[in-house]
Design a protein around this motif. Structure first.
Motif, PDB file in Angstrom:
ATOM      1  N   LYS A 294       0.943  -1.184   0.071  1.00  0.00           N
ATOM      2  CA  LYS A 294      -0.053   0.136  -0.025  1.00  0.00           C
ATOM      3  C   LYS A 294       0.836   1.437   0.163  1.00  0.00           C
ATOM      4  O   LYS A 294       1.901   1.301   0.662  1.00  0.00           O
ATOM      5  CB  LYS A 294      -0.910   0.033   1.344  1.00  0.00           C
ATOM      6  N   ALA A 295       0.303   2.477  -0.305  1.00  0.00           N
ATOM      7  CA  ALA A 295       1.141   3.672  -0.648  1.00  0.00           C
ATOM      8  C   ALA A 295       0.867   4.306   0.828  1.00  0.00           C
ATOM      9  O   ALA A 295      -0.018   3.866   1.587  1.00  0.00           O
ATOM     10  CB  ALA A 295       0.571   4.385  -1.647  1.00  0.00           C
ATOM     11  N   ASP A 296       1.681   5.070   1.106  1.00  0.00           N
ATOM     12  CA  ASP A 296       1.808   5.767   2.440  1.00  0.00           C
ATOM     13  C   ASP A 296       0.407   6.648   2.658  1.00  0.00           C
ATOM     14  O   ASP A 296       0.058   6.640   3.765  1.00  0.00           O
ATOM     15  CB  ASP A 296       3.107   6.696   2.586  1.00  0.00           C
ATOM     16  N   ASN A 297       0.028   7.339   1.637  1.00  0.00           N
ATOM     17  CA  ASN A 297      -1.224   8.103   1.638  1.00  0.00           C
ATOM     18  C   ASN A 297      -2.487   7.025   1.923  1.00  0.00           C
ATOM     19  O   ASN A 297      -3.184   7.531   2.619  1.00  0.00           O
ATOM     20  CB  ASN A 297      -1.465   8.866   0.459  1.00  0.00           C
ATOM     21  N   SER A 302      -6.112   5.429   6.631  1.00  0.00           N
ATOM     22  CA  SER A 302      -6.581   4.371   7.439  1.00  0.00           C
ATOM     23  C   SER A 302      -6.217   4.232   8.881  1.00  0.00           C
ATOM     24  O   SER A 302      -7.029   4.156   9.846  1.00  0.00           O
ATOM     25  CB  SER A 302      -6.251   2.879   7.068  1.00  0.00           C
ATOM     26  N   PHE A 303      -4.765   5.117   9.270  1.00  0.00           N
ATOM     27  CA  PHE A 303      -4.583   5.246  10.524  1.00  0.00           C
ATOM     28  C   PHE A 303      -5.554   6.499  10.964  1.00  0.00           C
ATOM     29  O   PHE A 303      -5.578   6.600  12.388  1.00  0.00           O
ATOM     30  CB  PHE A 303      -3.104   5.617  10.681  1.00  0.00           C
ATOM     31  N   ALA A 304      -5.727   7.350  10.189  1.00  0.00           N
ATOM     32  CA  ALA A 304      -6.502   8.529  10.806  1.00  0.00           C
ATOM     33  C   ALA A 304      -8.069   7.864  11.383  1.00  0.00           C
ATOM     34  O   ALA A 304      -8.527   8.238  12.388  1.00  0.00           O
ATOM     35  CB  ALA A 304      -6.678   9.737   9.725  1.00  0.00           C
ATOM     36  N   MET A 305      -8.411   6.937  10.347  1.00  0.00           N
ATOM     37  CA  MET A 305      -9.796   6.221  10.939  1.00  0.00           C
ATOM     38  C   MET A 305      -9.494   5.600  12.279  1.00  0.00           C
ATOM     39  O   MET A 305     -10.539   5.411  12.883  1.00  0.00           O
ATOM     40  CB  MET A 305     -10.225   5.412   9.866  1.00  0.00           C
ATOM     41  N   LYS A 306      -8.589   4.791  12.293  1.00  0.00           N
ATOM     42  CA  LYS A 306      -8.329   4.216  13.774  1.00  0.00           C
ATOM     43  C   LYS A 306      -8.294   5.178  14.943  1.00  0.00           C
ATOM     44  O   LYS A 306      -8.744   4.953  15.784  1.00  0.00           O
ATOM     45  CB  LYS A 306      -7.268   3.546  13.581  1.00  0.00           C
ATOM     46  N   GLY A 307      -7.562   6.456  14.467  1.00  0.00           N
ATOM     47  CA  GLY A 307      -7.639   7.406  15.433  1.00  0.00           C
ATOM     48  C   GLY A 307      -9.058   8.040  16.009  1.00  0.00           C
ATOM     49  O   GLY A 307      -9.167   8.159  17.067  1.00  0.00           O
ATOM     50  N   ASP A 327      -0.216  11.253  10.703  1.00  0.00           N
ATOM     51  CA  ASP A 327       0.575  12.263  10.395  1.00  0.00           C
ATOM     52  C   ASP A 327       1.857  12.186   9.522  1.00  0.00           C
ATOM     53  O   ASP A 327       2.233  12.605   8.671  1.00  0.00           O
ATOM     54  CB  ASP A 327       0.719  13.306  11.560  1.00  0.00           C
ATOM     55  N   SER A 328       2.719  11.098  10.262  1.00  0.00           N
ATOM     56  CA  SER A 328       3.814  10.790   9.824  1.00  0.00           C
ATOM     57  C   SER A 328       3.806  10.172   8.490  1.00  0.00           C
ATOM     58  O   SER A 328       4.594  10.466   7.647  1.00  0.00           O
ATOM     59  CB  SER A 328       4.561   9.764  10.892  1.00  0.00           C
ATOM     60  N   LEU A 329       2.753   9.198   8.207  1.00  0.00           N
ATOM     61  CA  LEU A 329       2.612   8.815   6.914  1.00  0.00           C
ATOM     62  C   LEU A 329       1.993   9.739   5.681  1.00  0.00           C
ATOM     63  O   LEU A 329       2.660   9.597   4.489  1.00  0.00           O
ATOM     64  CB  LEU A 329       1.499   7.758   6.918  1.00  0.00           C
ATOM     65  N   PHE A 330       1.509  10.683   6.518  1.00  0.00           N
ATOM     66  CA  PHE A 330       1.151  11.768   5.249  1.00  0.00           C
ATOM     67  C   PHE A 330       2.297  12.592   4.755  1.00  0.00           C
ATOM     68  O   PHE A 330       2.499  12.973   3.821  1.00  0.00           O
ATOM     69  CB  PHE A 330       0.139  12.707   6.223  1.00  0.00           C
ATOM     70  N   VAL A 331       3.215  12.885   5.981  1.00  0.00           N
ATOM     71  CA  VAL A 331       4.665  13.556   5.520  1.00  0.00           C
ATOM     72  C   VAL A 331       5.280  12.576   4.515  1.00  0.00           C
ATOM     73  O   VAL A 331       5.791  13.193   3.602  1.00  0.00           O
ATOM     74  CB  VAL A 331       5.365  13.822   6.752  1.00  0.00           C
ATOM     75  N   ALA A 332       5.368  11.371   4.872  1.00  0.00           N
ATOM     76  CA  ALA A 332       6.079  10.478   4.092  1.00  0.00           C
ATOM     77  C   ALA A 332       5.664  10.323   2.703  1.00  0.00           C
ATOM     78  O   ALA A 332       6.330  10.150   1.469  1.00  0.00           O
ATOM     79  CB  ALA A 332       6.314   9.075   4.756  1.00  0.00           C
ATOM     80  N   ALA A 333       4.393  10.391   2.317  1.00  0.00           N
ATOM     81  CA  ALA A 333       3.663  10.367   1.267  1.00  0.00           C
ATOM     82  C   ALA A 333       4.053  11.510   0.325  1.00  0.00           C
ATOM     83  O   ALA A 333       3.630  11.862  -0.815  1.00  0.00           O
ATOM     84  CB  ALA A 333       2.243  10.258   1.205  1.00  0.00           C
ATOM     85  N   GLY A 334       4.669  12.600   0.798  1.00  0.00           N
ATOM     86  CA  GLY A 334       4.864  14.015   0.027  1.00  0.00           C
ATOM     87  C   GLY A 334       4.048  15.065   0.433  1.00  0.00           C
ATOM     88  O   GLY A 334       3.917  16.039  -0.213  1.00  0.00           O
ATOM     89  N   SER A 335       3.060  15.000   1.574  1.00  0.00           N
ATOM     90  CA  SER A 335       2.194  16.074   1.970  1.00  0.00           C
ATOM     91  C   SER A 335       1.645  16.648   0.809  1.00  0.00           C
ATOM     92  O   SER A 335       1.181  17.912   0.925  1.00  0.00           O
ATOM     93  CB  SER A 335       3.043  16.843   2.447  1.00  0.00           C
ATOM     94  N   ASP A 336       1.035  16.027  -0.201  1.00  0.00           N
ATOM     95  CA  ASP A 336       0.211  16.392  -1.094  1.00  0.00           C
ATOM     96  C   ASP A 336      -1.131  15.663  -1.381  1.00  0.00           C
ATOM     97  O   ASP A 336      -1.964  16.003  -2.424  1.00  0.00           O
ATOM     98  CB  ASP A 336       0.918  16.439  -2.514  1.00  0.00           C
ATOM     99  N   TYR A 337      -1.435  14.948  -0.659  1.00  0.00           N
ATOM    100  CA  TYR A 337      -2.788  14.239  -0.524  1.00  0.00           C
ATOM    101  C   TYR A 337      -3.394  14.432   0.589  1.00  0.00           C
ATOM    102  O   TYR A 337      -3.303  14.015   1.718  1.00  0.00           O
ATOM    103  CB  TYR A 337      -2.440  12.475  -0.682  1.00  0.00           C
TER     104      TYR A 337
END
Length: 483
Positions: A294-297, A302-307, A327-337
């Motif tokens: 799976k891609a980071d975004n 999904s982790f946001a939904m868990k939260g 948040d960490s995965l959002f940044v890793a994905a390039g912060s554009d999604y």
């Protein structure tokens, strides 16, 4: 035997030289081998398209490149602009198929713009439309959704002129998805459902006659997933659930197991939005931790939904961990999604660091909330779990400036404290040095006196003296006087 006149040979050679010297941009620099050059135009043309259509991913890209180069030169010599456009368009698709590591991929985007210019100037509307379609898809794949929508709508107008129903429906699908992304949900859904209908009724076989049944079923599942996601975004959860179950039916056939994964992710999110937290967590965890890549975004959402689920269950520690992972995965994905649940993620973490009194982290998440609002371009009435939006950009900015001011004041106070501490430390050092030196002097005097007394004592022991009055006076006068 037909003997050509010298004049004909000269004219032919001049024409060939002019084409060779003419700049035909974005072709390979490699010389075309004789095995290709000796073939007649019709034979080479047929062979080129047959090799290309056979399997674009397994075909020898260098052979196709050199065949295209030879065909474009000959089509230009014949002034066959339609064929020139067709060969360039095929060359474009060839390079796009291996865009990641092809030796010829560097000038793909320039070639696309050249094709659009060439077809527009020469009024080759069908090829111009095909070029626009490829540009719209390319912009979409690169996350430039607004530009993609503009180009797609322009291409759609041309599809009406050219009567190209295949491109028309491809564009309608693309436009529908982009309209949803930009807030025109009702029109976007209408377009997506119209596209769904041609696959359900079988009309697609007329519109896309070369598509296999297997491919059509896969596309239908993709469209239904898009519709399910759209309903999820606007909180029409029953409709979203209805469409995702249809996607599951296709995934269960085994034709494309990725749709089983897609079902788990979205179904889990729907359940969490419906506040069925435990059921939603079970499916979401299956989605996150199964073996499918799976891609980071995707993981971020999904982790946001868990939260959200853990927050609903009042498990604050697990909620914080999940939101931090999102948040960490959002940044890793390039912060554009950007997705809706991200807003709640930032808001939760902002409040978490308020409780901890961490000013720097508060400023960090205020910046992220401002970036979210500016990028998404609209503030929705509610976020994923139904909590009303609490902030607007001016309020976020004002809170950020307040925190920065507080941080600067704390820094100034801290600096003043440091300076006072340094001054007092310097004074303490000076006093300590002075006392140390004073003690050294006293110690030296004491040592000298001690030596003198010991010497005097030894002399008195070794030379007994009669105790006459004169002697006593002499001894008394000789005794060292102590200060």
């Amino acid at each position: 035997m037909i003997i050509k006149s010298p004049l004909f040979i000269v004219i032919f050679m001049c024409s060939f030289f002019s084409i060779s010297a003419q700049e035909l941009p974005y072709l390979s620099d490699i010389t075309v081998p004789d095995s290709i050059a000796v073939k007649s135009y019709p034979v080479l043309r047929t062979e080129f398209f047959a090799l290309y259509k056979e399997n674009i991913n397994s075909a020898d890209s260098l052979i196709l490149e050199l065949q295209a180069k030879e065909l474009i030169k000959r089509a230009t010599l014949r002034d066959n602009k339609s064929d020139v456009a067709k060969f360039y368009l095929t060359l474009l698709d060839l390079r796009n198929a291996d865009l990641s590591d092809s030796d010829f991929s560097n000038n793909y985007y320039d070639l696309l713009e050249y094709l659009l210019q060439f077809t527009q100037v020469n009024e080759l509307n069908s090829f111009y439309e095909a070029g626009l379609l490829r540009k719209a898809i390319n912009l979409y794949n690169n996350g430039k959704f607004k530009d993609a929508l503009t180009v797609a709508e322009k291409a759609y107008k041309f599809s009406k002129k050219t009567n190209n129903s295949s491109n028309k429906w491809l564009l309608k699908r693309l436009i529908g998805g982009l309209q949803v992304d930009y807030g025109n949900v009702s029109t976007g859904l209408k377009n997506l459902k119209e596209v769904e209908s041609i696959y359900v009724t079988g009309e697609v076989k007329t519109i896309h006659p070369y598509n296999t049944d297997s491919y059509n079923r896969d596309v239908l599942a993709s469209i239904r997933y898009s519709i399910a996601m759209t309903y999820f975004e606007i909180d029409s959860l029953d409709a979203a659930n209805n469409y995702i179950e249809k996607v599951k039916e296709y995934g269960d056939t085994g034709e494309n197991v990725e749709y089983k994964d897609s079902y788990l992710g979205l179904k889990g999110a729907i359940l969490i939005k419906q506040k069925k937290y435990l059921e939603g967590l079970e499916l979401t965890n299956q989605y996150i931790f199964n073996d499918n890549e799976k891609a980071d975004n995707e993981l971020s959402r999904s982790f946001a939904m868990k939260g959200i689920a853990y927050e609903g269950l009042n498990l604050d520690e697990k909620a914080t961990t999940s939101f931090l992972a999102a948040d960490s995965l959002f940044v890793a994905a390039g912060s554009d999604y950007y997705f809706d649940e991200l807003k709640l993620t930032f808001n939760y973490l902002l409040n978490h660091y308020k409780k901890e009194g961490n000013t720097n982290k508060q400023i960090e998440y205020l910046n992220k909330m401002i970036a979210y609002e500016e990028t998404v371009g609209r503030i929705k009435e509610s976020v994923s779990n139904g909590i009303s939006t609490m902030y607007t950009i001016p309020e976020l900015t004002a809170e950020k400036e307040l925190l920065i001011s507080k941080l600067e004041n704390e820094k100034s106070t801290s600096n003043a404290g440091v300076i006072l501490f340094l001054i007092l430390s310097c004074i303490a050092v000076i006093v300590a040095v002075f006392q140390y030196r004073k003690r050294l002097i006293y110690k030296k005097r004491f040592d000298n006196l001690n030596v003198a007394l010991e010497k005097r004592f030894k002399n008195e022991v070794s030379s007994p003296i009669k105790t006459t009055s004169t002697t006593k006076t002499t001894i008394n006068n000789s005794t060292p006087q102590l200060k």
